[in-house]
Design an enzyme around this catalytic site. Structure first.
Site, PDB file in Angstrom:
ATOM      1  N   HIS A 243       0.817  -1.216   0.000  1.00 24.16           N
ATOM      2  CA  HIS A 243       0.000   0.000   0.000  1.00 24.16           C
ATOM      3  C   HIS A 243       0.862   1.283   0.000  1.00 24.16           C
ATOM      4  CE1 HIS A 243      -3.455  -2.551   1.107  1.00 24.16           C
ATOM      5  NE2 HIS A 243      -2.762  -3.005   2.134  1.00 24.16           N
TER       6      HIS A 243
HETATM    7  O1  RIB Z   1      -5.440   0.051   4.504  1.00 28.41           O
HETATM    8  C1  RIB Z   1      -4.035   0.012   4.316  1.00 28.41           C
HETATM    9  C2  RIB Z   1      -3.378   1.090   5.123  1.00 28.41           C
HETATM   10  O2  RIB Z   1      -3.652   0.883   6.515  1.00 28.41           O
HETATM   11  C3  RIB Z   1      -1.846   1.065   5.004  1.00 28.41           C
HETATM   12  O3  RIB Z   1      -1.347   2.366   5.168  1.00 28.41           O
HETATM   13  C4  RIB Z   1      -1.438   0.212   6.166  1.00 28.41           C
HETATM   14  O4  RIB Z   1      -0.115   0.494   6.619  1.00 28.41           O
HETATM   15  C5  RIB Z   1      -2.432   0.637   7.203  1.00 28.41           C
HETATM   16  O5  RIB Z   1      -1.966   1.861   7.792  1.00 28.41           O
END
Ligand code: RIB
Ligand code: CA
Length: 313
Positions: A243
């Site tokens: 992500h």
């Molecule tokens: O939904 C994914 C996000 O939530 C990413 O930033 C992960 O690190 C969590 O913070």
């Protein structure tokens, strides 16, 4: 071109860690003015510790790390140990940090930094709940117009929720903070699950990290080996979605991404859809566009960039 000055606001988290490593490995394009930790994946004490662990792993102990808000603006903290493990950085065995936390609160660092630099020259890169960012805007409204851009990981449209049926984790944890950010008038680039769920660390890609045969390469591979369990089980995906590194990659090579300038609003009333990013992807309303909502990524290009840069550390 001069490197882009950024503040990384983060809740490490294995994917946050890779995003920080990619930024620190790219000094031609990115100048990390500081890292601000926020409660999110794990409590603040751990996110502030993990951010320092990552800076030391990268050999960049000169980067100041500040502790920020330990809970959302108006809701209890929700964490994600089920994804990231008890420490938030489960997977590799990494030493406790020796570098101290920087003095002062993260929110004050954000305010002071934006006031100290020319307006429009500092980009905020939130990788977790938006509590620190919104708190800074509430405490010092004068800084809002000084922000160059916000490039954040959060939200979802076609992918809908990963923590509830409707909401992505970062937005869900502090929806009021997200609402403040999305209504701030600042140009916001949103990297949602729609994109990050295509940035999957397949075995081949993780083997490439391991083949770097460096401390960083092995650590990233071991973080991913741990972090991927949740998504493989839930989505049947081919590997962990990276992500947060998508935010850093966007700063370095924006051409790897494409999206639409649309209106995005945050659900802050209904518990059923709390934290949902209501993205007008099909432009069915006349609500003014307030965000560049990214929809696609060149995943092979992303991993080629990431692997090449991690090799530098
Ligand atoms: O939904 C994914 C996000 O939530 C990413 O930033 C992960 O690190 C969590 O913070
Ligand atoms: Ca994160």
């Amino acid at each position: 071109m001069a490197p882009r000055k950024i503040i990384i606001d983060t809740d490490p988290g294995q994917d946050d860690a890779v995003a920080i490593l990619l930024a620190l490995a790219s000094p031609e394009e990115i100048d990390v003015l500081g890292i601000t930790a926020v409660a999110g994946n794990v409590p603040l004490e751990l996110t502030a510790k993990n951010a320092r662990i990552v800076c030391e792993l990268a050999g960049h102990t000169h980067v100041p790390v500040y502790a920020g808000c330990d809970r959302p603006l108006n809701r209890p903290l929700v964490t994600a140990e089920h994804v990231h493990g008890k420490t938030g950085l489960d997977g590799p065995v990494l030493p406790d940090p020796e570098m101290p936390l920087a003095d002062g609160h993260a929110v004050d660092f954000i305010i002071d930094t934006l006031r100290a630099h020319e307006p429009g020259t500092v980009t905020l890169c939130p990788l977790g709940p938006l509590t620190n960012i919104a708190s800074a805007f509430q405490k010092a409204p004068d800084i809002v117009d000084r922000v160059q851009e916000i490039v954040l990981m959060g939200g979802a449209y076609f992918e809908v929720g990963n923590i509830t049926p409707a909401a992505e984790f970062n937005i869900y944890v502090d929806p009021v903070a997200a609402d403040i950010v999305f209504k701030s008038g600042i140009h916001v680039v949103v990297i949602p699950l729609d994109v990050t769920h295509d940035a999957l660390v397949t075995k081949h890609r993780n083997d490439a990290f391991r083949a770097l045969d460096s401390k960083v390469g092995h650590a990233v591979a071991e973080m991913t080996d741990f972090f991927e369990r949740f998504d493989i089980e839930k989505y049947g995906s081919e590997g962990a979605p990276l992500h947060d590194p998508c935010v850093t990659a966007y700063l370095i090579r924006p051409e790897l991404f494409s999206g639409r300038h649309i209106n995005v609003q945050i659900e802050t009333q209904s518990e059923l859809t709390m934290g949902m990013t209501v993205a007008d992807w099909w432009r069915v309303t006349d609500h003014p566009p307030n965000a560049m909502f990214i929809g696609e990524i060149d995943a092979d290009g992303f991993f080629a960039l990431l692997t090449e840069r991690l090799a530098r550390l």
